[in-house]
Design a protein around this motif. Structure first.
Motif, PDB file in Angstrom:
ATOM      1  N   MET A   1     -16.434   9.115  23.266  1.00 20.13           N
ATOM      2  CA  MET A   1     -15.040   8.837  22.651  1.00 20.13           C
ATOM      3  C   MET A   1     -15.331   7.258  22.247  1.00 20.13           C
ATOM      4  SD  MET A   1     -12.172  10.440  22.228  1.00 20.13           S
ATOM      5  CE  MET A   1     -10.926   9.497  22.759  1.00 20.13           C
ATOM      6  N   PRO A   2     -15.110   7.111  21.013  1.00 17.80           N
ATOM      7  CA  PRO A   2     -15.311   5.766  20.416  1.00 17.80           C
ATOM      8  C   PRO A   2     -14.234   4.921  20.903  1.00 17.80           C
ATOM      9  CG  PRO A   2     -14.635   7.232  18.473  1.00 17.80           C
ATOM     10  CD  PRO A   2     -14.967   7.962  19.684  1.00 17.80           C
ATOM     11  N   LYS A   3     -14.443   3.915  20.960  1.00 19.81           N
ATOM     12  CA  LYS A   3     -13.337   2.796  21.540  1.00 19.81           C
ATOM     13  C   LYS A   3     -12.387   2.546  20.358  1.00 19.81           C
ATOM     14  CE  LYS A   3     -14.726   1.217  25.639  1.00 19.81           C
ATOM     15  NZ  LYS A   3     -15.863   0.644  25.957  1.00 19.81           N
ATOM     16  N   HIS A   4     -10.945   2.423  20.636  1.00 24.14           N
ATOM     17  CA  HIS A   4      -9.952   2.366  19.387  1.00 24.14           C
ATOM     18  C   HIS A   4      -9.504   0.474  19.458  1.00 24.14           C
ATOM     19  CE1 HIS A   4      -5.626   2.669  17.636  1.00 24.14           C
ATOM     20  NE2 HIS A   4      -6.606   2.391  16.608  1.00 24.14           N
ATOM     21  N   VAL A   5      -9.869   0.213  18.609  1.00 25.67           N
ATOM     22  CA  VAL A   5      -9.670  -1.391  18.315  1.00 25.67           C
ATOM     23  C   VAL A   5      -8.597  -1.593  17.254  1.00 25.67           C
ATOM     24  CG1 VAL A   5     -10.556  -3.599  17.593  1.00 25.67           C
ATOM     25  CG2 VAL A   5     -12.004  -2.108  18.919  1.00 25.67           C
ATOM     26  N   ILE A   6      -7.484  -2.042  17.714  1.00 23.91           N
ATOM     27  CA  ILE A   6      -6.426  -2.562  16.742  1.00 23.91           C
ATOM     28  C   ILE A   6      -6.848  -4.059  16.352  1.00 23.91           C
ATOM     29  CG2 ILE A   6      -4.014  -3.219  16.380  1.00 23.91           C
ATOM     30  CD1 ILE A   6      -3.462  -0.541  17.986  1.00 23.91           C
ATOM     31  N   VAL A   7      -6.522  -4.246  15.072  1.00 26.79           N
ATOM     32  CA  VAL A   7      -6.932  -5.724  14.496  1.00 26.79           C
ATOM     33  C   VAL A   7      -5.700  -5.946  13.652  1.00 26.79           C
ATOM     34  CG1 VAL A   7      -8.202  -7.068  13.010  1.00 26.79           C
ATOM     35  CG2 VAL A   7      -9.234  -5.575  14.051  1.00 26.79           C
ATOM     36  N   VAL A   8      -4.825  -7.083  14.040  1.00 34.78           N
ATOM     37  CA  VAL A   8      -3.651  -7.686  13.500  1.00 34.78           C
ATOM     38  C   VAL A   8      -3.907  -8.722  12.647  1.00 34.78           C
ATOM     39  CG1 VAL A   8      -1.258  -8.706  14.250  1.00 34.78           C
ATOM     40  CG2 VAL A   8      -2.568  -7.166  15.983  1.00 34.78           C
ATOM     41  N   GLY A   9      -3.455  -8.280  11.314  1.00 34.28           N
ATOM     42  CA  GLY A   9      -3.757  -8.963  10.218  1.00 34.28           C
ATOM     43  C   GLY A   9      -4.750  -8.410   9.524  1.00 34.28           C
ATOM     44  N   THR A  10      -4.858  -8.826   7.990  1.00 40.34           N
ATOM     45  CA  THR A  10      -6.124  -8.536   7.162  1.00 40.34           C
ATOM     46  C   THR A  10      -6.863  -9.543   6.502  1.00 40.34           C
ATOM     47  OG1 THR A  10      -4.486  -7.997   5.276  1.00 40.34           O
ATOM     48  CG2 THR A  10      -4.922  -6.124   6.661  1.00 40.34           C
ATOM     49  N   GLY A  11      -6.679 -10.887   6.806  1.00 37.44           N
ATOM     50  CA  GLY A  11      -7.308 -11.865   6.210  1.00 37.44           C
ATOM     51  C   GLY A  11      -8.878 -11.876   6.504  1.00 37.44           C
ATOM     52  N   ASN A  12      -9.663 -12.897   6.372  1.00 40.39           N
ATOM     53  CA  ASN A  12     -10.920 -12.792   6.590  1.00 40.39           C
ATOM     54  C   ASN A  12     -11.324 -12.638   7.953  1.00 40.39           C
ATOM     55  OD1 ASN A  12     -13.803 -13.818   6.026  1.00 40.39           O
ATOM     56  ND2 ASN A  12     -13.080 -15.819   7.206  1.00 40.39           N
ATOM     57  N   ALA A  13     -10.628 -13.265   8.879  1.00 41.63           N
ATOM     58  CA  ALA A  13     -10.984 -13.183  10.139  1.00 41.63           C
ATOM     59  C   ALA A  13     -10.898 -11.700  10.936  1.00 41.63           C
ATOM     60  CB  ALA A  13     -10.094 -14.135  11.041  1.00 41.63           C
ATOM     61  N   ALA A  14      -9.727 -11.365  10.250  1.00 40.97           N
ATOM     62  CA  ALA A  14      -9.307  -9.848  10.771  1.00 40.97           C
ATOM     63  C   ALA A  14     -10.334  -8.912  10.097  1.00 40.97           C
ATOM     64  CB  ALA A  14      -7.991  -9.334  10.129  1.00 40.97           C
ATOM     65  N   LEU A  15     -10.746  -9.191   8.965  1.00 42.59           N
ATOM     66  CA  LEU A  15     -11.718  -8.298   8.038  1.00 42.59           C
ATOM     67  C   LEU A  15     -13.097  -8.324   8.909  1.00 42.59           C
ATOM     68  CD1 LEU A  15     -10.279  -8.593   4.608  1.00 42.59           C
ATOM     69  CD2 LEU A  15     -10.502  -6.461   5.651  1.00 42.59           C
ATOM     70  N   CYS A  16     -13.466  -9.506   9.157  1.00 45.91           N
ATOM     71  CA  CYS A  16     -14.879  -9.593   9.952  1.00 45.91           C
ATOM     72  C   CYS A  16     -14.873  -8.859  11.319  1.00 45.91           C
ATOM     73  CB  CYS A  16     -15.112 -11.185   9.780  1.00 45.91           C
ATOM     74  SG  CYS A  16     -15.626 -11.781   8.350  1.00 45.91           S
ATOM     75  N   ALA A  17     -13.560  -9.260  12.052  1.00 51.55           N
ATOM     76  CA  ALA A  17     -13.501  -8.418  13.243  1.00 51.55           C
ATOM     77  C   ALA A  17     -13.632  -7.139  12.973  1.00 51.55           C
ATOM     78  CB  ALA A  17     -12.211  -8.871  13.768  1.00 51.55           C
ATOM     79  N   ALA A  18     -12.939  -6.444  11.977  1.00 46.28           N
ATOM     80  CA  ALA A  18     -12.798  -5.087  11.829  1.00 46.28           C
ATOM     81  C   ALA A  18     -14.320  -4.406  11.632  1.00 46.28           C
ATOM     82  CB  ALA A  18     -12.087  -4.718  10.505  1.00 46.28           C
TER      83      ALA A  18
ATOM     84  N   ASN B   1     -20.104  -1.373  15.467  1.00 43.55           N
ATOM     85  CA  ASN B   1     -20.651  -1.488  16.811  1.00 43.55           C
ATOM     86  C   ASN B   1     -19.924  -0.270  17.508  1.00 43.55           C
ATOM     87  OD1 ASN B   1     -22.084  -3.699  18.097  1.00 43.55           O
ATOM     88  ND2 ASN B   1     -20.818  -4.742  16.744  1.00 43.55           N
ATOM     89  N   GLY B   2     -19.585   0.704  16.645  1.00 44.83           N
ATOM     90  CA  GLY B   2     -19.173   1.910  17.076  1.00 44.83           C
ATOM     91  C   GLY B   2     -17.678   2.174  17.273  1.00 44.83           C
ATOM     92  N   ALA B   3     -16.853   1.364  17.079  1.00 46.18           N
ATOM     93  CA  ALA B   3     -15.274   1.707  17.541  1.00 46.18           C
ATOM     94  C   ALA B   3     -14.565   2.126  16.249  1.00 46.18           C
ATOM     95  CB  ALA B   3     -14.890   0.009  17.716  1.00 46.18           C
ATOM     96  N   GLN B   4     -13.553   2.864  16.588  1.00 37.31           N
ATOM     97  CA  GLN B   4     -12.505   3.118  15.528  1.00 37.31           C
ATOM     98  C   GLN B   4     -11.715   2.085  15.497  1.00 37.31           C
ATOM     99  OE1 GLN B   4      -9.990   6.175  17.285  1.00 37.31           O
ATOM    100  NE2 GLN B   4      -8.467   5.978  15.461  1.00 37.31           N
ATOM    101  N   VAL B   5     -11.282   1.701  14.141  1.00 40.13           N
ATOM    102  CA  VAL B   5     -10.529   0.497  13.731  1.00 40.13           C
ATOM    103  C   VAL B   5      -9.133   0.566  12.862  1.00 40.13           C
ATOM    104  CG1 VAL B   5     -10.305  -1.537  12.567  1.00 40.13           C
ATOM    105  CG2 VAL B   5     -12.432  -0.978  14.256  1.00 40.13           C
ATOM    106  N   THR B   6      -8.056   0.219  13.539  1.00 40.01           N
ATOM    107  CA  THR B   6      -6.958   0.245  12.668  1.00 40.01           C
ATOM    108  C   THR B   6      -6.636  -0.957  12.440  1.00 40.01           C
ATOM    109  OG1 THR B   6      -6.235   2.367  13.992  1.00 40.01           O
ATOM    110  CG2 THR B   6      -4.681   1.121  12.735  1.00 40.01           C
ATOM    111  N   MET B   7      -6.313  -1.462  11.277  1.00 45.37           N
ATOM    112  CA  MET B   7      -5.663  -2.811  10.804  1.00 45.37           C
ATOM    113  C   MET B   7      -4.215  -2.754  10.559  1.00 45.37           C
ATOM    114  SD  MET B   7      -8.959  -4.369   8.594  1.00 45.37           S
ATOM    115  CE  MET B   7      -8.545  -6.013   8.844  1.00 45.37           C
TER     116      MET B   7
END
Ligand SMILES: Cc1cc2nc3c(=O)[nH]c(=O)nc-3n(C[C@H](O)[C@H](O)[C@H](O)COP(=O)(O)OP(=O)(O)OC[C@H]3O[C@@H](n4cnc5c(N)ncnc54)[C@H](O)[C@@H]3O)c2cc1C
Length: 489
Positions: free
Chosen positions: A1-18, A24-30
């Motif tokens: 199962m891929p890890k589920h990562v929630i990213v809070v925000g959609t600025g440059n930092a958030a987008l780079c984190a996503a 790196n294989g995670a499933q991402v919700t921004m």
């Protein structure tokens, strides 16, 4: 199962984190508080300029959108070493040594730019604002050379495209209102009544610059009336949520990045303006003239350094003046050097053929004192040194207070123009303490399991000032790191 990562925000930092979490294989919700039009936070308001260490043109060319631009053959980019980046940051540290965050920022700045380029985020030389023409060549100054293609909006678009290509999802109008905890561990977020579970949460929701109450609390009463240059949504939500989860505050809360802005601009930045006009309320050519306060006095060395190194402090300096305004005064010798923002259709200024006619037009200024100040300034200008805006030219005005270090030219050639300005806050410096994996630390310096932070939320990166273009690089460096480790957590 891929890890589920929630990213809070959609600025440059958030987008780079996503991007980093996805690769790196995670499933991402921004999750973004703003609607689609205002998503992207302060990032979208930026000029997209990014400061990073490089040795020469060979490091820059692979990052360019158009490596065949004919101007490149005629351009001197110089170099910007890690040592120079360190010196620039140290110049604002009030005697502090480089923080660990600053060391990481410098060390990873170049590599992070190359990483962005692998995700089709490309850049353009900032010919218009970071170079001057000298002997037929474009000579860059101040170590800041590249901006994202199409500036901040372009950076957002390119990074969001990378997130979508990698399979990430984005929800707008989804302001995160709290963290879900199981014991000491963060296991998800609340969006109003809705609960969303995740293996890791990355907070990238910006600073508290748009929160008047927090500005006054942390920075002082003079910040109450500050214009906000960017988004109205960075109200310190992530900071508060992390504190509620036991996080430690860290960094420089007493000040923030603030620049001279048109006194009559709206209370928030103008993302509604067409592309190319968005930064036009900014007024940062003070180094070509003089700035006077209500008492008719100069209050900063307008030419202390390249404006990259002064503009982020001089907004605060204006907010400290009586009435929280100043006038920038220029004579016609420099009109052609003033940035386009001074010719913006909505720019406020007064113009007259003589100083005697101009000075009474400066609303709120002591006329007699202003005349005396300009006369003393003119008398103090060192006419033996040639004016050269491409270097720290040493053309000074001495024997006056404050002294003037560079680019001092007499105000003596009409017509004259004066622009009313105030201070506009860009972003705040105080934030959270994160470890070398981007995990948020609690008040006992232990990592809060499941919680990461990046971007404006990271404390310890900037203190009493800021070398221009470092905010986006910081967001990219710490966003990439938080996303990578959140995926592995
Ligand atoms: C006018 C202007 C020009 C600038 N120019 C430059 C430049 O050229 N170069 C440079 O390096 N820096 C520049 N900066 C600074 C730069 O914008 C910031 O350093 C950078 O954008 C910070 O990135 P971030 O991702 O941390 O925050 P942001 O880009 O502001 O993103 C934060 C996001 O979080 C969202 N958010 C807030 N609260 C919540 C919540 N509760 N739930 C969900 N989402 C939330 C916001 O809506 C926003 O989308 C400029 C800033 C401004 C305002």
């Amino acid at each position: 199962m891929p890890k589920h990562v929630i990213v809070v925000g959609t600025g440059n930092a958030a987008l780079c984190a996503a991007i980093a979490a996805l690769e790196n294989g995670a499933q991402v919700t921004m999750l973004e508080k703003a609607d689609e039009a205002l998503a992207g936070g302060n990032t979208k308001y930026t000029a997209g300029a990014m400061r990073f260490a490089y040795d020469g043109a060979e490091d820059l060319l692979p990052l360019l959108s158009d490596p065949n631009d004919p101007r490149l053959e005629n351009t001197d980019f110089g170099s910007y070493t890690s040592q120079k980046f360190a010196d620039d940051l140290l110049g604002f540290n009030d005697g502090r040594p480089l923080s660990r965050e600053q060391q990481d920022l410098i060390a990873q700045s170049g590599d992070t730019m190359r990483w962005l380029a692998t995700h089709d985020v490309t850049f353009e030389p900032i010919y218009s604002r970071q170079s001057f023409e000298k002997d037929g060549r474009h000579v860059f100054w101040g170590g800041l050379t590249l901006a994202a293609r199409n500036e901040g909006v372009g950076l957002f678009d390119m990074e969001l495209a990378a997130v979508r290509r990698l399979g990430g999802t984005v929800r707008y109008n989804a302001g995160v209102t709290g963290l879900i905890m199981e014991g000491e561990t963060v296991v998800g977020v609340r969006v109003g009544d809705e609960e969303l579970r995740a293996d890791a949460v990355v907070l990238a929701s910006g600073g508290f610059e748009a929160n008047e109450e927090l500005r006054v609390k942390h920075m002082g009463p003079e910040w109450k009336a500050a214009k906000v240059r960017g988004t109205p949504h960075n109200t310190g939500d992530g900071l508060q949520m992390a504190m509620d989860a036991g996080a430690m505050d860290y960094g420089y809360y007493a000040g923030g990045h603030a620049t001279p802005m048109d006194l009559h601009m709206a209370d928030f930045g103008g993302l509604d303006l067409p592309h190319g006009e968005r930064k036009n309320y900014r007024k940062i050519c003070y180094f070509l003239g003089v700035m006077l306060n209500a008492r008719g006095e100069r209050f900063v060395d307008e030419g202390a350094n390249f404006r990259n190194y002064t503009y982020a402090q001089y907004g605060a300096a204006i907010l400290e003046q009586p009435g929280q305004f100043a006038w920038q005064i220029f004579d016609s010798k420099v009109f052609d050097l003033l940035y386009a923002e001074y010719r913006f259709h909505d720019a406020h200024f007064v113009e007259a053929d003589s100083l005697d006619d101009l000075i009474p037009m400066l609303d709120g200024v002591d006329t007699e004192a202003a005349k005396r100040t300009i006369m003393s300034f003119n008398d103090a200008v060192d006419e033996s040194v040639p004016f050269d805006p491409t270097v720290l030219d040493g053309k000074s005005a001495v024997g006056i207070t404050p002294p003037r270090s560079h680019w001092a030219q007499k105000l003596d050639q009409g017509p004259f123009r004066a622009y009313p300005v105030t201070g506009g806050i860009t972003f705040t410096y105080g934030g959270l303490k994160v470890d070398e994996a981007g995990r948020v630390l609690n008040r006992s310096q232990g990592a809060i399991p499941g919680l990461f932070a990046c971007g404006e939320l990271v404390g310890g990166v900037f203190f009493a000032g800021y070398p221009g273009g470092s905010g986006l690089t910081s967001g990219a460096v710490f966003g990439r790191r938080a996303g990578t480790n959140a995926a592995a957590d």
